[in-house]
Design a protein around this motif. Structure first.
Motif, PDB file in Angstrom:
ATOM      1  N   ILE A 107     -68.467  -2.368  -0.292  1.00  0.00           N
ATOM      2  CA  ILE A 107     -67.924  -1.232  -1.044  1.00  0.00           C
ATOM      3  C   ILE A 107     -68.217  -1.493  -2.513  1.00  0.00           C
ATOM      4  O   ILE A 107     -67.923  -2.572  -3.025  1.00  0.00           O
ATOM      5  CB  ILE A 107     -66.404  -1.085  -0.848  1.00  0.00           C
ATOM      6  CG1 ILE A 107     -66.074  -0.803   0.604  1.00  0.00           C
ATOM      7  CG2 ILE A 107     -65.844   0.001  -1.738  1.00  0.00           C
ATOM      8  CD1 ILE A 107     -64.598  -0.758   0.869  1.00  0.00           C
ATOM      9  N   ARG A 108     -68.800  -0.507  -3.174  1.00  0.00           N
ATOM     10  CA  ARG A 108     -69.060  -0.615  -4.607  1.00  0.00           C
ATOM     11  C   ARG A 108     -68.169   0.381  -5.324  1.00  0.00           C
ATOM     12  O   ARG A 108     -68.358   1.585  -5.208  1.00  0.00           O
ATOM     13  CB  ARG A 108     -70.527  -0.343  -4.904  1.00  0.00           C
ATOM     14  CG  ARG A 108     -71.429  -1.410  -4.340  1.00  0.00           C
ATOM     15  CD  ARG A 108     -72.847  -1.100  -4.592  1.00  0.00           C
ATOM     16  NE  ARG A 108     -73.166   0.207  -4.002  1.00  0.00           N
ATOM     17  CZ  ARG A 108     -74.320   0.525  -3.472  1.00  0.00           C
ATOM     18  NH1 ARG A 108     -75.274  -0.347  -3.449  1.00  0.00           N
ATOM     19  NH2 ARG A 108     -74.531   1.722  -2.964  1.00  0.00           N
ATOM     20  N   LYS A 109     -67.198  -0.127  -6.068  1.00  0.00           N
ATOM     21  CA  LYS A 109     -66.304   0.732  -6.847  1.00  0.00           C
ATOM     22  C   LYS A 109     -66.904   0.863  -8.236  1.00  0.00           C
ATOM     23  O   LYS A 109     -66.860  -0.056  -9.040  1.00  0.00           O
ATOM     24  CB  LYS A 109     -64.897   0.141  -6.910  1.00  0.00           C
ATOM     25  CG  LYS A 109     -64.244   0.054  -5.551  1.00  0.00           C
ATOM     26  CD  LYS A 109     -62.818  -0.381  -5.644  1.00  0.00           C
ATOM     27  CE  LYS A 109     -62.187  -0.346  -4.268  1.00  0.00           C
ATOM     28  NZ  LYS A 109     -60.747  -0.566  -4.343  1.00  0.00           N
ATOM     29  N   ARG A 110     -67.448   2.044  -8.510  1.00  0.00           N
ATOM     30  CA  ARG A 110     -68.203   2.255  -9.739  1.00  0.00           C
ATOM     31  C   ARG A 110     -67.293   2.687 -10.883  1.00  0.00           C
ATOM     32  O   ARG A 110     -66.227   3.252 -10.658  1.00  0.00           O
ATOM     33  CB  ARG A 110     -69.279   3.308  -9.507  1.00  0.00           C
ATOM     34  CG  ARG A 110     -70.261   2.914  -8.434  1.00  0.00           C
ATOM     35  CD  ARG A 110     -71.176   4.055  -8.086  1.00  0.00           C
ATOM     36  NE  ARG A 110     -71.971   3.769  -6.917  1.00  0.00           N
ATOM     37  CZ  ARG A 110     -73.183   3.231  -6.947  1.00  0.00           C
ATOM     38  NH1 ARG A 110     -73.726   2.904  -8.099  1.00  0.00           N
ATOM     39  NH2 ARG A 110     -73.842   3.012  -5.840  1.00  0.00           N
ATOM     40  N   SER A 111     -67.756   2.409 -12.100  1.00  0.00           N
ATOM     41  CA  SER A 111     -67.080   2.896 -13.300  1.00  0.00           C
ATOM     42  C   SER A 111     -68.152   3.408 -14.249  1.00  0.00           C
ATOM     43  O   SER A 111     -69.345   3.254 -13.994  1.00  0.00           O
ATOM     44  CB  SER A 111     -66.247   1.791 -13.955  1.00  0.00           C
ATOM     45  OG  SER A 111     -67.081   0.796 -14.475  1.00  0.00           O
ATOM     46  N   ASN A 112     -67.732   4.044 -15.342  1.00  0.00           N
ATOM     47  CA  ASN A 112     -68.710   4.609 -16.263  1.00  0.00           C
ATOM     48  C   ASN A 112     -68.221   4.562 -17.699  1.00  0.00           C
ATOM     49  O   ASN A 112     -67.052   4.295 -17.963  1.00  0.00           O
ATOM     50  CB  ASN A 112     -69.076   6.034 -15.852  1.00  0.00           C
ATOM     51  CG  ASN A 112     -67.902   6.960 -15.906  1.00  0.00           C
ATOM     52  OD1 ASN A 112     -67.334   7.170 -16.961  1.00  0.00           O
ATOM     53  ND2 ASN A 112     -67.533   7.544 -14.776  1.00  0.00           N
ATOM     54  N   HIS A 113     -69.161   4.816 -18.603  1.00  0.00           N
ATOM     55  CA  HIS A 113     -68.892   4.923 -20.033  1.00  0.00           C
ATOM     56  C   HIS A 113     -69.339   6.316 -20.468  1.00  0.00           C
ATOM     57  O   HIS A 113     -70.444   6.744 -20.153  1.00  0.00           O
ATOM     58  CB  HIS A 113     -69.674   3.889 -20.840  1.00  0.00           C
ATOM     59  CG  HIS A 113     -69.514   2.475 -20.368  1.00  0.00           C
ATOM     60  ND1 HIS A 113     -68.300   1.872 -20.179  1.00  0.00           N
ATOM     61  CD2 HIS A 113     -70.443   1.546 -20.039  1.00  0.00           C
ATOM     62  CE1 HIS A 113     -68.483   0.629 -19.763  1.00  0.00           C
ATOM     63  NE2 HIS A 113     -69.781   0.408 -19.662  1.00  0.00           N
ATOM     64  N   VAL A 114     -68.471   7.010 -21.211  1.00  0.00           N
ATOM     65  CA  VAL A 114     -68.788   8.364 -21.673  1.00  0.00           C
ATOM     66  C   VAL A 114     -68.831   8.355 -23.196  1.00  0.00           C
ATOM     67  O   VAL A 114     -67.957   7.786 -23.848  1.00  0.00           O
ATOM     68  CB  VAL A 114     -67.718   9.381 -21.199  1.00  0.00           C
ATOM     69  CG1 VAL A 114     -68.127  10.789 -21.573  1.00  0.00           C
ATOM     70  CG2 VAL A 114     -67.485   9.276 -19.716  1.00  0.00           C
ATOM     71  N   THR A 115     -69.859   8.995 -23.769  1.00  0.00           N
ATOM     72  CA  THR A 115     -69.995   9.151 -25.213  1.00  0.00           C
ATOM     73  C   THR A 115     -70.190  10.624 -25.521  1.00  0.00           C
ATOM     74  O   THR A 115     -71.072  11.257 -24.951  1.00  0.00           O
ATOM     75  CB  THR A 115     -71.206   8.359 -25.752  1.00  0.00           C
ATOM     76  OG1 THR A 115     -71.098   7.006 -25.322  1.00  0.00           O
ATOM     77  CG2 THR A 115     -71.263   8.424 -27.256  1.00  0.00           C
ATOM     78  N   ILE A 116     -69.332  11.168 -26.402  1.00  0.00           N
ATOM     79  CA  ILE A 116     -69.447  12.565 -26.820  1.00  0.00           C
ATOM     80  C   ILE A 116     -69.754  12.586 -28.304  1.00  0.00           C
ATOM     81  O   ILE A 116     -69.099  11.898 -29.096  1.00  0.00           O
ATOM     82  CB  ILE A 116     -68.152  13.353 -26.554  1.00  0.00           C
ATOM     83  CG1 ILE A 116     -67.927  13.531 -25.069  1.00  0.00           C
ATOM     84  CG2 ILE A 116     -68.190  14.709 -27.236  1.00  0.00           C
ATOM     85  CD1 ILE A 116     -66.733  14.382 -24.719  1.00  0.00           C
ATOM     86  N   GLN A 117     -70.753  13.388 -28.678  1.00  0.00           N
ATOM     87  CA  GLN A 117     -71.087  13.581 -30.089  1.00  0.00           C
ATOM     88  C   GLN A 117     -70.890  15.056 -30.420  1.00  0.00           C
ATOM     89  O   GLN A 117     -71.448  15.920 -29.765  1.00  0.00           O
ATOM     90  CB  GLN A 117     -72.522  13.155 -30.358  1.00  0.00           C
ATOM     91  CG  GLN A 117     -72.899  13.242 -31.806  1.00  0.00           C
ATOM     92  CD  GLN A 117     -74.267  12.646 -32.045  1.00  0.00           C
ATOM     93  OE1 GLN A 117     -74.684  11.717 -31.379  1.00  0.00           O
ATOM     94  NE2 GLN A 117     -74.975  13.191 -33.008  1.00  0.00           N
ATOM     95  N   VAL A 118     -70.080  15.305 -31.442  1.00  0.00           N
ATOM     96  CA  VAL A 118     -69.778  16.665 -31.893  1.00  0.00           C
ATOM     97  C   VAL A 118     -70.510  16.895 -33.212  1.00  0.00           C
ATOM     98  O   VAL A 118     -70.512  16.028 -34.076  1.00  0.00           O
ATOM     99  CB  VAL A 118     -68.249  16.836 -32.068  1.00  0.00           C
ATOM    100  CG1 VAL A 118     -67.918  18.164 -32.664  1.00  0.00           C
ATOM    101  CG2 VAL A 118     -67.546  16.651 -30.742  1.00  0.00           C
ATOM    102  N   ASP A 119     -71.141  18.060 -33.342  1.00  0.00           N
ATOM    103  CA  ASP A 119     -71.943  18.352 -34.522  1.00  0.00           C
ATOM    104  C   ASP A 119     -71.601  19.743 -35.024  1.00  0.00           C
ATOM    105  O   ASP A 119     -71.107  20.587 -34.275  1.00  0.00           O
ATOM    106  CB  ASP A 119     -73.432  18.268 -34.161  1.00  0.00           C
ATOM    107  CG  ASP A 119     -74.336  18.149 -35.386  1.00  0.00           C
ATOM    108  OD1 ASP A 119     -73.802  18.190 -36.505  1.00  0.00           O
ATOM    109  OD2 ASP A 119     -75.542  17.995 -35.198  1.00  0.00           O
ATOM    110  N   THR A 120     -71.878  20.001 -36.310  1.00  0.00           N
ATOM    111  CA  THR A 120     -71.642  21.332 -36.850  1.00  0.00           C
ATOM    112  C   THR A 120     -72.774  22.242 -36.443  1.00  0.00           C
ATOM    113  O   THR A 120     -73.919  21.823 -36.304  1.00  0.00           O
ATOM    114  CB  THR A 120     -71.541  21.310 -38.386  1.00  0.00           C
ATOM    115  OG1 THR A 120     -72.715  20.683 -38.903  1.00  0.00           O
ATOM    116  CG2 THR A 120     -70.317  20.556 -38.836  1.00  0.00           C
ATOM    117  N   LEU A 121     -72.464  23.504 -36.282  1.00  0.00           N
ATOM    118  CA  LEU A 121     -73.444  24.499 -35.857  1.00  0.00           C
ATOM    119  C   LEU A 121     -74.057  25.134 -37.101  1.00  0.00           C
ATOM    120  O   LEU A 121     -73.389  25.808 -37.865  1.00  0.00           O
ATOM    121  CB  LEU A 121     -72.761  25.565 -34.991  1.00  0.00           C
ATOM    122  CG  LEU A 121     -73.659  26.540 -34.270  1.00  0.00           C
ATOM    123  CD1 LEU A 121     -74.508  25.785 -33.251  1.00  0.00           C
ATOM    124  CD2 LEU A 121     -72.823  27.571 -33.555  1.00  0.00           C
TER     125      LEU A 121
END
Length: 135
Positions: free
Chosen positions: A115-129
């Protein structure tokens, strides 16, 4: 520091002023499930993205919603003003694989299944329009 180097450094600093990012590491869900939610909000205006995430029935949506609120707050702190509707958008959202917990599950005839219990890393970049960013 030379004049040319200072000018380019100021331009780089000014470009970084418009963007803000937030990271969430070691989220205990698989990256594949998280990417389904991330694809829903990529390139979308932030307040619309918050609405999409709020009414999504995915478990990962609540985590990304909290992360997006953090990125907006980072942008507001960096620019010393409140974000207005239609001004910010999600420019980049990355979901990368994290550490994997490896376990064994009992199987028939003395065997064991992995059994492989996976995890993750999330990166959000917010920019001006800007006007040139619009389609």
């Amino acid at each position: 520091m030379g004049a040319r180097k200072r000018i380019t450094a100021e331009k780089r600093k000014e470009a970084k002023q418009a963007i803000s990012l937030a990271k969430l590491n070691n989220v205990p869900t698989s990256p594949r499930k998280m990417r389904l939610v991330a694809d829903m909000i990529r390139g979308v205006e932030v307040f619309r993205a918050l609405g999409v995430l709020k009414y999504s029935n995915k478990e990962a949506a609540a985590r990304i919603e909290k992360l997006l609120r953090s990125a907006i707050a980072n942008w507001e702190a960096k620019n010393e003003r409140k974000a207005e509707s239609g001004e910010l958008y999600v420019s980049i959202i990355n979901v990368d694989g994290g550490a994997m917990l490896k376990r064994m599950r009992t199987a028939p005839q003395g065997r064991g299944y992995r059994i492989r219990k996976r995890s993750n890393h999330v990166t959000i970049q917010v920019d001006t329009l800007n006007k040139e960013n619009q389609n």
